[in-house]
Design an enzyme around this catalytic site. Sequence first.
Site, PDB file in Angstrom:
ATOM      1  N   ARG A 131     102.347  40.539  57.619  1.00 56.97           N
ATOM      2  CA  ARG A 131     102.935  39.557  56.694  1.00 56.97           C
ATOM      3  C   ARG A 131     102.051  39.162  55.510  1.00 56.97           C
ATOM      4  O   ARG A 131     102.495  38.409  54.649  1.00 56.97           O
ATOM      5  CB  ARG A 131     103.344  38.274  57.443  1.00 56.97           C
ATOM      6  N   ASP A 132     100.808  39.632  55.445  1.00 53.71           N
ATOM      7  CA  ASP A 132      99.951  39.280  54.297  1.00 53.71           C
ATOM      8  C   ASP A 132      99.043  40.463  53.938  1.00 53.71           C
ATOM      9  O   ASP A 132      97.834  40.305  53.736  1.00 53.71           O
ATOM     10  CB  ASP A 132      99.111  38.044  54.620  1.00 53.71           C
ATOM     11  N   LEU A 133      99.658  41.644  53.872  1.00 45.42           N
ATOM     12  CA  LEU A 133      98.889  42.840  53.529  1.00 45.42           C
ATOM     13  C   LEU A 133      98.622  42.858  52.016  1.00 45.42           C
ATOM     14  O   LEU A 133      99.553  42.881  51.209  1.00 45.42           O
ATOM     15  CB  LEU A 133      99.679  44.091  53.941  1.00 45.42           C
TER      16      LEU A 133
END
Length: 556
Positions: free
Chosen positions: A461-463
């Site tokens: 979710r936060d690549l």
Amino acid sequence: MAKITFSIFIIVPMVGLSLAADTLGTNSSIRRGETLVSSDLTFELGFFTPGNSSMSYLGIWYKFSPNTVVWVANKNNPLVDHNGVLAFNNAGNLVVLNQSSGVVWSSTMPRVLQNPIAQLLNSGNLVLRDNSVSSSDEAYSWQSFDYPSDTLLASMKLVLNLKTGFERRLTPWKSMDDPSPGDYVHVLNYSQGLPQYEVVQVHGHSKKYRTGHWNGVQFVGVPFVETRAVVFLFVYNETEISYMFEVQDRQLSAMMKLNSLGVLQLFVLNRSRSATWNVMLEFPRDVCDLYGRCGANAICSGTLCECVKGFMPRSPDEWVVLNFSNGCKRTLPTNCSKGEGFWEIKKVKLPDVLEVTLNRSMSLKECKDECLKNCSCTAYANSDIRGGGSGCLMWFGDLIDMRAIEEGNRVQTLYVRVSASELDQEKSLLLTWQRRFDIVIGIARGLLYLHCDSKLQVIHRDLKASNILLDGDLNPKISDFGLARIFGANEKEARTKRVIGTYGYMAPEYAMDGKFSLKSDIYSFGVLLLEIVSGKKNRGFSHPSHYHNLLGHVSK
């Protein structure tokens, strides 16, 4: 005993007598068909008719190559017939006379000689001196070398006397049939105390070519050429600025000519092998030598133009083209903000010295600091490369007439001012394409593990770039799982009311509706892939023709 009488006849050709005559006195004159010849039989002076012209001129040419004229006296006042006479007048000046129009040319000596003679030297120099003074004293009252036409001969200086202002310059013939001054002039430019030679168009004063300034070893735009044929000598002191060349081999003859197209050529001829002149050097050498070929703030290489770091093309649709001339503009204007620095351009012909300051006592480090203090300073370099480099040369405004120079190792480095962001994705240049590919593959394998091979299916979710860590061997590691979610066996999609992550990497459905899934990470990976390939960030990306981010630019 009968007397035997022997009659001995010595036949001396008239041509032989004329060849030995290199001087002209007050009681002699020269008409068409009569000549002076230097004592070594190299040069000849007399009247000639160029090409298809019907006019007549007094000139000097090579004896072994009569069509190669190196000096013309009355180039602005031709003789309309073949009745010209070269003689001395009562004031001791050498004059060209015509029966109908009188004096068409005069040597105009500053002082009257009591017993003047003219002599054609082995150098091709026609000199006037008093006959009572030894020729070895070089006490010339007048010399043709002071009034060049289109040719620079060996041992002849192109000089600017810094005390008197006297200057020699080359001017081409208008055409092969007309030796009157053409459209160009080869002249010394001494602005800002930095000498450089230029070919300038007379009407409009536009430059066609410049050597670049003298850097203590050579002219920065002229590649260093080692040759046994000729040696170039440059003098720069308090009295004069000059350059000349000398011929090393006695079998060779050499001359430099400025032709009617404004091209400067060095010709060499081997008299023992051929009667043909060969071009050894030529300036401009190619299109990149043409002044301002790529416009402002661009470097010419081969036939192409490239904006320097921190600049972008003014005409994006016509970027790398042969006729590119619009130049480049700054992508991000510098304003002395924190983090600004300089991009190093090696082996380059430095920009023209138009808006510059020069401090010969500064070091390169001091020059850098001084440039950073002034928001208008766009670039800097050493003014002299001897002894490891010295002097500070700073540019203000646009950078004009740069080219890449691959030949030799005596060229300079230019430091161009760039913003902090430009100094960064520069660091990205350290990553080769193979390295980038390996990093991309490593990230993809990490995602594959999280999505498919792990016991628990993980959505990151936060690549983003800052969450990809590289070890000492540049192997990527996905980090920071603070926003990660674990999916159950049958779970394909989830929704959250609290959207958390980094804009620019979020999938549209997650940013707008809070929906996330494996596709969310794949979208983020796609953004990351574009950034790695382009070396640009998605957010903060700018382009002159639109306001899209990197994704919008790629899709456009």
